[in-house]
Design a protein around this motif. Structure first.
Motif, PDB file in Angstrom:
ATOM      1  N   ARG B   5       0.858  -1.185   0.000  1.00  0.00           N
ATOM      2  CA  ARG B   5       0.000   0.000   0.000  1.00  0.00           C
ATOM      3  C   ARG B   5       0.897   1.238   0.000  1.00  0.00           C
ATOM      4  O   ARG B   5       1.712   1.426   0.906  1.00  0.00           O
ATOM      5  N   LEU B   6       0.766   2.045  -1.042  1.00  0.00           N
ATOM      6  CA  LEU B   6       1.498   3.312  -1.104  1.00  0.00           C
ATOM      7  C   LEU B   6       0.477   4.439  -1.004  1.00  0.00           C
ATOM      8  O   LEU B   6      -0.490   4.469  -1.756  1.00  0.00           O
ATOM      9  N   GLU B   7       0.687   5.357  -0.064  1.00  0.00           N
ATOM     10  CA  GLU B   7      -0.236   6.486   0.091  1.00  0.00           C
ATOM     11  C   GLU B   7       0.520   7.802   0.005  1.00  0.00           C
ATOM     12  O   GLU B   7       1.421   8.047   0.803  1.00  0.00           O
ATOM     13  N   ILE B  22       2.176   9.577  -5.023  1.00  0.00           N
ATOM     14  CA  ILE B  22       1.801   8.301  -5.647  1.00  0.00           C
ATOM     15  C   ILE B  22       0.884   7.508  -4.708  1.00  0.00           C
ATOM     16  O   ILE B  22       1.191   7.339  -3.529  1.00  0.00           O
ATOM     17  N   ASN B  23      -0.238   7.044  -5.248  1.00  0.00           N
ATOM     18  CA  ASN B  23      -1.101   6.121  -4.508  1.00  0.00           C
ATOM     19  C   ASN B  23      -1.190   4.825  -5.295  1.00  0.00           C
ATOM     20  O   ASN B  23      -1.460   4.851  -6.495  1.00  0.00           O
ATOM     21  N   PRO B  54      14.842   6.235   0.612  1.00  0.00           N
ATOM     22  CA  PRO B  54      13.942   6.819   1.603  1.00  0.00           C
ATOM     23  C   PRO B  54      12.992   7.796   0.918  1.00  0.00           C
ATOM     24  O   PRO B  54      13.349   8.395  -0.093  1.00  0.00           O
ATOM     25  N   VAL B  55      11.791   7.909   1.447  1.00  0.00           N
ATOM     26  CA  VAL B  55      10.838   8.853   0.848  1.00  0.00           C
ATOM     27  C   VAL B  55      10.724  10.095   1.735  1.00  0.00           C
ATOM     28  O   VAL B  55      11.052  10.060   2.917  1.00  0.00           O
ATOM     29  N   GLN B  56      10.266  11.200   1.114  1.00  0.00           N
ATOM     30  CA  GLN B  56      10.158  12.448   1.865  1.00  0.00           C
ATOM     31  C   GLN B  56       8.739  12.680   2.396  1.00  0.00           C
ATOM     32  O   GLN B  56       8.510  13.557   3.204  1.00  0.00           O
ATOM     33  N   GLY B  57       7.809  11.876   1.896  1.00  0.00           N
ATOM     34  CA  GLY B  57       6.452  12.044   2.414  1.00  0.00           C
ATOM     35  C   GLY B  57       5.600  10.853   2.045  1.00  0.00           C
ATOM     36  O   GLY B  57       5.901  10.139   1.095  1.00  0.00           O
ATOM     37  N   GLY B  58       4.549  10.616   2.824  1.00  0.00           N
ATOM     38  CA  GLY B  58       3.623   9.540   2.503  1.00  0.00           C
ATOM     39  C   GLY B  58       3.843   8.301   3.344  1.00  0.00           C
ATOM     40  O   GLY B  58       4.701   8.279   4.235  1.00  0.00           O
ATOM     41  N   VAL B  67       6.700   0.467   6.309  1.00  0.00           N
ATOM     42  CA  VAL B  67       8.070   0.719   5.863  1.00  0.00           C
ATOM     43  C   VAL B  67       8.525   2.121   6.251  1.00  0.00           C
ATOM     44  O   VAL B  67       9.689   2.358   6.563  1.00  0.00           O
ATOM     45  N   THR B  68       7.590   3.067   6.207  1.00  0.00           N
ATOM     46  CA  THR B  68       7.942   4.466   6.433  1.00  0.00           C
ATOM     47  C   THR B  68       7.998   4.826   7.917  1.00  0.00           C
ATOM     48  O   THR B  68       8.362   5.949   8.257  1.00  0.00           O
TER      49      THR B  68
END
Lengths: 216, 243
Positions: B5-7, B22-23, B54-58, B67-68
């Motif tokens: 699940r990506l939000e 990205i969703n 690494p992601v900056q948001g979501g 994961v985040t």
């Protein structure tokens, strides 16, 4: 007063070569340990540490070994430390070697592609395992040839210690030359001994490289 | 059941925004082909799923692991999510068998004889049982890539990520690798693959995600989406790759 250059002189030279080998060994062990720290200080993401290491490497690599020997042999007593020739020589050769080992090993570690770290990570391996089982073995393989190449230089550079009176192969040759007045024979013999030491090292490197490659 | 699940995922490289909110939800057993021009963010998206980037948001959730989250154990996550790269990335100092056994021993603490059995089984699966003792540089690109797949499969992943795995291969070697993927598809493996093989996407994937300038531009059943693209961007992309 002048005598012939005879077989006991050759034996004397060979015995003096023990000190050449001993010096190279001390510099390798001392320089190797310190070199590991230098390589780490260059790689760890701590900027002040990186600068310090770079400064050290530039200083050592940018000045002549002979100058460094003099600094330790003549300079330290001025500061109130009494050092013998052996201590001065061991210290300066170790520091000299550490700067080169540090750079060689840093280069070897960094020349393992980043993708190898990633491949280990993608399999769930911890940072330590990625380093010890994936990157380090490859870096060692890369480092063997330049490390031994520098060792050969180091063996030959131990001859500079003759200038502060340390009796190794070169100083012994000077002494015998003074007694026999046969410089060509004496120095050719000394050169042959240096060659045997260095050639053995190079061959060892070949064997080691082949073994580490594992293929075949 | 949602496996991935990506939000609202945002990923930046410096000032450059590569992924713009990205969703995406991937269900268990789904085979999702991610297509798009180079620079559209598709590889980056894949690398965010197993936290290589690494992601900056979501929010990213894989198989119940957030994961985040700051406390997320990325190594534990990656032990369950296989990834295969464009450039194979086998360990050149280890032979094929030991390439496969390394993570089994270090991560899963599998005893050696058992790890060896697993390696043999995985190699049979990708058709390379006879290359067990070969070193990576003795194999062709296609064989190396199949070993890389076997190495990932040995960890019994719940999800496989494939990042342009046929792009570096000679055309005649692509088929062998794709056949391995077809086998995985039949076994019901959940897969996300960044690919330029449109025929493969059409025939094996059951869903296609088209990325354009850091966004998911189209998302639908593979056959339909590829034969009847809705947006001009996908139309022009498809005509460019299919000539």
């Amino acid at each position: 007063m002048i005598r012939e250059f005879t077989s006991p002189d050759v034996v004397y030279l060979m015995l003096a070569a023990r000190w050449t080998i001993g010096l190279a060994l001390v510099a390798t062990v001392g320089g190797g340990l310190l070199g590991l720290l230098i390589a780490l200080a260059r790689i760890l993401p701590i900027p002040p540490l990186n600068w310090l290491a770079i400064g050290y490497i530039n200083l050592i690599q940018g000045t002549p070994l002979l100058g460094q020997l003099f600094v330790f042999f003549f300079g330290l007593p001025l500061l109130g430390f009494s050092v013998g020739a052996w201590t001065a020589v061991a210290l300066s050769l170790s520091l000299y070697a550490s700067a080169f080992f540090g750079e060689i090993w840093r280069g070897a570690l960094q020349s393992v592609p980043k993708r190898q770290w990633e491949a280990g990570a993608a399999l769930g391996m911890t940072y330590r395992h990625r380093f010890t089982h994936v990157v380090l073995p490859q870096a060692v393989r890369i480092a063997v040839a330049p490390t031994v190449g520098f060792l050969v230089q180091l063996v030959k550079n131990t001859s500079l210690t003759a200038l502060i009176g340390f009796v190794e192969l070169t100083r012994a040759s000077q002494i015998i030359t003074a007694a026999t007045f046969a410089p060509l024979q004496v120095y050719l013999t000394a050169a042959a001994i240096y060659f045997v030491i260095c050639f053995t090292l190079s061959q060892l490197s070949r064997v080691l490289e082949r073994r580490l490659h594992g293929t075949g | 059941m949602a496996l991935v699940r990506l939000e609202s995922i945002v990923k930046r490289f410096g000032a450059l925004e590569v992924l713009k909110s990205i969703n995406l939800i991937v269900k268990k057993g789904e085979i999702v082909a991610i297509i798009g021009r180079s620079g559209s963010g598709k590889s980056t998206l894949l690398r965010c799923v197993n936290a290589l980037e690494p992601v900056q948001g979501g929010l990213i959730e894989v198989d119940g692991i957030e994961v985040t989250a700051a406390s997320a154990d990325h190594n534990a996550l990656r032990a369950r999510v296989g990834m295969v790269f464009q450039s194979f990335n086998l360990f050149p100092h280890l032979n094929v068998e030991r390439n496969i056994m390394l993570a089994l021993k270090l991560v899963r603490k599998t005893p050696k004889p058992e790890a060896q059995d697993i390696a043999v089984r995985m190699l049979e699966k990708v058709g390379l049982a006879d290359k067990r003792l070969a070193y990576p540089d003795e194999l062709s690109g296609g064989q190396q890539q199949r070993v890389a797949i076997a190495r990932s499969l040995a960890m019994e992943p719940t999800l496989m990520l494939f990042d342009e795995i046929t792009s570096a291969l000679d055309p005649e070697l692509v088929g062998d690798v794709l056949r391995v993927l077809e086998g995985l598809a039949r076994d019901g493996m959940t897969m996300m693959l960044v690919t330029h093989e449109m025929n493969f996407a059409r025939n094996v994937a059951n869903r296609v995600v088209f990325m354009h300038e850091g966004r998911i531009h189209e998302d639908g059943p593979a056959r339909e989406t590829l034969t009847e693209p809705k947006t001009d961007e996908l139309k022009s992309f498809l005509s460019a790759v299919l000539h």
